[in-house]
Design a protein around this motif. Structure first.
Motif, PDB file in Angstrom:
ATOM      1  N   PHE A 152      22.211  80.541  26.697  1.00  0.00           N
ATOM      2  CA  PHE A 152      20.852  80.008  26.746  1.00  0.00           C
ATOM      3  C   PHE A 152      20.949  78.555  27.203  1.00  0.00           C
ATOM      4  N   LEU A 179      12.757  81.145  26.585  1.00  0.00           N
ATOM      5  CA  LEU A 179      13.748  81.204  25.516  1.00  0.00           C
ATOM      6  C   LEU A 179      14.758  80.060  25.578  1.00  0.00           C
ATOM      7  N   TRP A 186      11.945  75.902  23.495  1.00  0.00           N
ATOM      8  CA  TRP A 186      12.733  76.463  22.406  1.00  0.00           C
ATOM      9  C   TRP A 186      13.788  75.447  21.974  1.00  0.00           C
ATOM     10  N   HIS A 191      13.808  77.250  16.451  1.00  0.00           N
ATOM     11  CA  HIS A 191      13.724  78.587  17.047  1.00  0.00           C
ATOM     12  C   HIS A 191      15.094  79.265  17.171  1.00  0.00           C
ATOM     13  N   ARG A 193      17.822  82.063  17.981  1.00  0.00           N
ATOM     14  CA  ARG A 193      17.947  83.163  18.934  1.00  0.00           C
ATOM     15  C   ARG A 193      19.255  83.888  18.663  1.00  0.00           C
ATOM     16  N   THR A 194      19.229  85.195  18.810  1.00  0.00           N
ATOM     17  CA  THR A 194      20.417  85.984  18.536  1.00  0.00           C
ATOM     18  C   THR A 194      20.429  87.225  19.410  1.00  0.00           C
ATOM     19  N   ILE A 206      18.086  90.831  23.338  1.00  0.00           N
ATOM     20  CA  ILE A 206      17.901  89.442  22.937  1.00  0.00           C
ATOM     21  C   ILE A 206      16.704  89.342  22.000  1.00  0.00           C
ATOM     22  N   GLY A 208      14.422  86.425  19.802  1.00  0.00           N
ATOM     23  CA  GLY A 208      14.146  85.013  19.588  1.00  0.00           C
ATOM     24  C   GLY A 208      13.022  84.811  18.594  1.00  0.00           C
TER      25      GLY A 208
END
Length: 365
Positions: A152, A179, A186, A191, A193-194, A206, A208
């Motif tokens: 990212f 994202l 973001w 925020h 994300r994984t 993905i 988020g």
């Protein structure tokens, strides 16, 4: 309650070895292919390993004079992982350094080949990647069983496919201007994300956690991705008032169907949104009135919590390192959680754990 723990290795500690969280990374991985997890530490002089003998650990030994602070690696600039990059059954070493992605391949016996630069991107100087803005993960996105890089960046999300030999193809943009730090704003402090398999096809999607809720980006099956879609109006900074400083959020399979669900540790306890298998989710439900900011007084900076299968039934349980003990709630295999039980008083904050000097992990040893 009597202690059931024992000192396994007189190293890798704050006093035992002089290990520091702001300087040294400590991970777990199988370095020899015997199915047992070893202790791997990125110390000042390089990579040290303590091998698992099944019922004890060997003394630590230096296996590679690289990836340590003496070689220019630092916690605040560089990400380091251990992962099986070649489907060999034992972990290699991969780091996102100054000039890009650096890999040291496992020789198959727990020794390591000299580190080499395999990709001139995703580094501090190679691309301008920063830990306080940009995320870099390893996951299989095209279903070939080989780990790829998902990153990212400042404006876009990139994928670099693994070639299966410890090298990677050139990065390509898979999500444009979303994202990311400059793509819809973001940030790491708001925020999370994984990655997780939400459809059961063996390929990473993905997820988020934005202001408005949970966004999902489904994998097309070939390592390309669909457009982000808002899947849950909850678990966000505005939707439910979830905060990174107070509330943990995970993606894990809690009902044993092989597809990711959302698990959040909120103010009132643990909430679960069951995945429907198509990137959408059922409404979140409070499943445990504990492990929360108000429900039990759990704090992110003191009390780690994990969502992991502790019983081997394929459904994730919940375990938390609390103020006075380690607490667990077992899953019945269908997404129903039992009463919170005390596991041990060791590893708790009151026993000296949870300070900036200690690290606690969950692993199958």
């Amino acid at each position: 309650m009597p202690r059931t723990t024992k000192l396994a290795v007189a190293d890798f500690g704050y006093i035992a070895g002089g290990w520091r969280i702001d300087q040294h990374v400590r991970l777990i991985g199988d370095t020899t292919g015997d199915g047992l997890s070893d202790i791997i530490g990125f110390g000042s002089s390089g990579v040290l390993v303590s091998r698992n003998n099944g019922d004890s650990f060997s003394a630590s030994s230096l296996v590679l004079e690289d990836f340590g602070s003496a070689s220019g690696w630092s916690v605040d600039r560089h990400v380091r992982y251990v992962a099986d990059l070649r489907k060999k059954g034992y972990v290699d070493i991969i780091g996102f350094g100054e000039g890009g992605v650096v890999v040291s391949l496992n020789n198959g016996d727990g020794t390591y080949a000299p580190a080499r630069l395999v990709l001139k991107d995703f580094g501090f100087n190679a691309g301008g990647w920063r830990l306080d803005r940009h995320l870099r993960f390893l996951a299989d996105v095209n279903g070939d069983g080989v780990l790829d890089i998902v990153a990212f960046g400042q404006k876009d999300v990139f994928v670099a496919l693994g070639n299966g030999d410890g090298t990677f193809a050139a990065p390509r943009t898979v999500i444009n201007k979303n994202l990311t730090y400059s793509g819809w704003g973001w940030t790491l402090d708001k925020h999370p994300r994984t990655l997780g398999d939400l459809t059961g096809d063996g390929r990473a999607d993905i997820i988020g956690f934005a202001n408005a809720g949970v966004y999902v980006v489904l994998n097309n099956g070939d390592g390309t991705f669909q457009q982000p879609k808002l899947a849950v109006w909850d678990f966000g900074a505005w939707a439910g008032f979830w905060q990174v400083s107070k509330h943990l959020r995970f993606v894990a399979d809690v009902n044993g169907d092989g597809r990711g669900d959302i698990v959040g540790f909120g103010d009132s306890g643990v909430y679960v949104a069951i995945g429907n298998g198509d990137g959408t989710f059922q409404a979140p439900k409070l499943v445990i009135s504990d492990f929360g900011y108000n429900a039990g007084g759990w704090r992110v900076d003191k009390h780690p919590r994990f969502v992991v299968d502790l019983t081997g039934d394929g459904a994730a349980d919940i375990i938390g390192f609390g103020q006075d003990a380690v607490w667990v709630s077992y899953n019945d295999g269908k997404g129903n959680f039992g009463p919170v039980q005390k596991l041990t008083e060791e590893f708790s904050f009151d026993r000296g754990w949870g300070t900036s000097n200690t690290v606690r992990l969950i692993a199958n040893l």
